[in-house]
Scaffold this motif. Structure first.
Motif, PDB file in Angstrom:
ATOM      1  N   LEU A 210      -2.449   6.760  -3.872  1.00 40.26           N
ATOM      2  CA  LEU A 210      -3.600   5.962  -3.584  1.00 40.26           C
ATOM      3  C   LEU A 210      -5.014   6.777  -2.323  1.00 40.26           C
ATOM      4  O   LEU A 210      -4.994   7.876  -2.406  1.00 40.26           O
ATOM      5  CB  LEU A 210      -4.520   4.623  -4.187  1.00 40.26           C
ATOM      6  CG  LEU A 210      -4.365   5.100  -5.996  1.00 40.26           C
ATOM      7  CD1 LEU A 210      -4.899   3.030  -6.189  1.00 40.26           C
ATOM      8  CD2 LEU A 210      -5.466   5.895  -5.803  1.00 40.26           C
ATOM      9  N   GLY A 213      -3.950  10.006  -1.838  1.00 40.38           N
ATOM     10  CA  GLY A 213      -4.451  11.245  -2.751  1.00 40.38           C
ATOM     11  C   GLY A 213      -3.001  11.422  -3.733  1.00 40.38           C
ATOM     12  O   GLY A 213      -2.862  12.333  -4.662  1.00 40.38           O
ATOM     13  N   ILE A 215      -1.621   9.772  -6.304  1.00 41.76           N
ATOM     14  CA  ILE A 215      -1.962   8.982  -7.344  1.00 41.76           C
ATOM     15  C   ILE A 215      -3.929   8.882  -7.487  1.00 41.76           C
ATOM     16  O   ILE A 215      -3.816   8.264  -6.962  1.00 41.76           O
ATOM     17  CB  ILE A 215      -1.182   7.773  -8.020  1.00 41.76           C
ATOM     18  CG1 ILE A 215      -1.066   7.643  -8.727  1.00 41.76           C
ATOM     19  CG2 ILE A 215      -1.353   7.190  -6.646  1.00 41.76           C
ATOM     20  CD1 ILE A 215      -0.322   6.352  -9.364  1.00 41.76           C
ATOM     21  N   ASP A 216      -4.058   8.801  -9.066  1.00 42.14           N
ATOM     22  CA  ASP A 216      -5.362   8.401  -9.370  1.00 42.14           C
ATOM     23  C   ASP A 216      -5.829   6.886  -9.479  1.00 42.14           C
ATOM     24  O   ASP A 216      -4.072   6.458  -9.549  1.00 42.14           O
ATOM     25  CB  ASP A 216      -6.300   9.109  -9.930  1.00 42.14           C
ATOM     26  CG  ASP A 216      -5.454   9.439 -11.417  1.00 42.14           C
ATOM     27  OD1 ASP A 216      -4.802   8.192 -12.026  1.00 42.14           O
ATOM     28  OD2 ASP A 216      -5.594  10.206 -12.713  1.00 42.14           O
ATOM     29  N   ALA A 217      -6.591   6.751  -9.471  1.00 43.84           N
ATOM     30  CA  ALA A 217      -7.017   4.553  -9.915  1.00 43.84           C
ATOM     31  C   ALA A 217      -6.338   4.485 -11.002  1.00 43.84           C
ATOM     32  O   ALA A 217      -5.578   3.305 -11.147  1.00 43.84           O
ATOM     33  CB  ALA A 217      -8.919   4.487  -9.684  1.00 43.84           C
ATOM     34  N   GLU A 218      -6.105   5.141 -11.700  1.00 39.39           N
ATOM     35  CA  GLU A 218      -6.270   4.924 -13.529  1.00 39.39           C
ATOM     36  C   GLU A 218      -4.861   4.499 -13.344  1.00 39.39           C
ATOM     37  O   GLU A 218      -3.644   4.270 -14.000  1.00 39.39           O
ATOM     38  CB  GLU A 218      -6.562   5.643 -14.926  1.00 39.39           C
ATOM     39  CG  GLU A 218      -6.585   4.894 -16.032  1.00 39.39           C
ATOM     40  CD  GLU A 218      -7.466   3.688 -16.315  1.00 39.39           C
ATOM     41  OE1 GLU A 218      -6.722   3.013 -16.823  1.00 39.39           O
ATOM     42  OE2 GLU A 218      -8.479   3.756 -15.506  1.00 39.39           O
ATOM     43  N   ASP A 253     -11.163  -2.344  -9.388  1.00 43.99           N
ATOM     44  CA  ASP A 253     -12.041  -0.826  -8.891  1.00 43.99           C
ATOM     45  C   ASP A 253     -12.830  -0.997  -7.813  1.00 43.99           C
ATOM     46  O   ASP A 253     -13.391  -0.232  -7.246  1.00 43.99           O
ATOM     47  CB  ASP A 253     -13.174  -0.670 -10.804  1.00 43.99           C
ATOM     48  CG  ASP A 253     -12.514  -0.285 -11.234  1.00 43.99           C
ATOM     49  OD1 ASP A 253     -11.231   0.199 -11.148  1.00 43.99           O
ATOM     50  OD2 ASP A 253     -12.384  -0.837 -12.394  1.00 43.99           O
ATOM     51  N   MET A 260     -11.550   4.235  -0.711  1.00 46.47           N
ATOM     52  CA  MET A 260     -11.707   5.857  -1.125  1.00 46.47           C
ATOM     53  C   MET A 260     -12.779   6.217  -0.028  1.00 46.47           C
ATOM     54  O   MET A 260     -12.421   7.681   0.219  1.00 46.47           O
ATOM     55  CB  MET A 260     -11.158   6.315  -3.113  1.00 46.47           C
ATOM     56  CG  MET A 260     -10.103   5.901  -3.228  1.00 46.47           C
ATOM     57  SD  MET A 260      -8.758   6.162  -1.995  1.00 46.47           S
ATOM     58  CE  MET A 260      -8.454   8.173  -2.414  1.00 46.47           C
TER      59      MET A 260
END
Length: 262
Positions: A210, A213, A215-218, A253, A260
């Motif tokens: 994460l 960058g 992979i995204d959070a979801e 979240d 980030m």
């Protein structure tokens, strides 16, 4: 409430498994303070973004200004305070709890927090694979292997994989490489976010993916819950477990935003 009391109730950076459900239950057993302000907002002052309650900067449990370097984080904090109705309920303020712990705790213990994240890499959940059933093995390979390979290329090291619960020691070169990336996480706020992402996912690999960058959070959340979702697909999910997962997701979240944007 003292800083120690606050962190004991709502999770400190040294805890390996923050429990938002326990925090909510504990909060319900204690009288909650009444809301004493009309408006919560983020205001810029002296190079920082302050959470202001009716124009006055809010304070952490240690009486430090509730102020951060990121406008996005300050706005998210202010939104939590504005959303409180009648009473101020910390159980419904994951961002505030985490930033409080960052400003009151992580800022003075950042080396210990960084070391904890590196230690987690030594027994990362993504390095321990199922031997069966075949469908789960395939799913782990398809989802986890590309993530691990991308991070390995970024850090210049290779993780050791294991099957089942037999401990597999990671090479010191890999842990050193992880340590360099963790050292690059700049602020106590971002570091607190990284620590909570790590504990909520069980994975330093996902946390660094994460941060880098990759992979995204979801996708990181889905990867962390791959085994759990497989079992749910077979046996279903009970209501209490579903509620716990919703609370964990809110904590996650908040932690991702700090990692980030902090």
């Amino acid at each position: 409430m003292s800083t120690d009391d606050f962190l004991a109730r709502f999770g400190s950076p040294g805890q390996r498994q923050p429990d938002p459900v326990a925090a909510a239950q504990q909060a319900m057993r204690n009288p909650l303070p009444k809301r004493f302000y009309e408006k919560a907002e983020a205001l810029e002052h002296d190079g920082l973004f302050h959470v202001a309650l009716d124009g006055r900067t809010a304070r952490t449990p240690a009486r430090k200004p509730l102020a951060v370097a990121s406008r996005a984080v300050a706005q998210a904090l202010a939104a939590e305070w504005q959303a409180q109705e009648g009473e101020i309920d910390p159980a419904r303020m994951p961002m505030t709890r985490l930033v409080n712990s960052a400003l009151d705790g992580v800022a003075d213990q950042h080396e210990a927090v960084r070391a904890e994240i590196v230690r987690y890499a030594g027994s990362d959940a993504l390095c321990y694979r199922a031997g069966e059933p075949h469908e789960l093995v395939e799913r782990q390979d398809q989802i986890w292997n590309p993530l691990i390979a991308a991070l390995e290329e970024r850090i210049g090291g290779r993780f050791v994989m294991a099957q089942g619960v037999v401990f597999a020691e990671q090479p010191q070169t890999v842990l050193d490489a992880v340590g360099k990336r963790v050292a690059a996480i700049p602020s106590p706020v971002a570091l607190a976010g990284a620590h909570n992402v790590m504990t909520l996912t069980g994975s330093t690999i996902l946390t660094l993916a994460l941060a880098e960058g990759l992979i995204d959070a979801e996708a990181a959340w889905a990867a962390a819950h791959l085994d759990e979702d497989y079992q749910i697909g077979i046996w279903g999910q009970d209501e209490e477990a579903a509620e716990r997962r919703v609370l964990r997701r809110k904590e996650y979240d908040a932690a991702v935003l700090l990692l980030m944007q902090g």
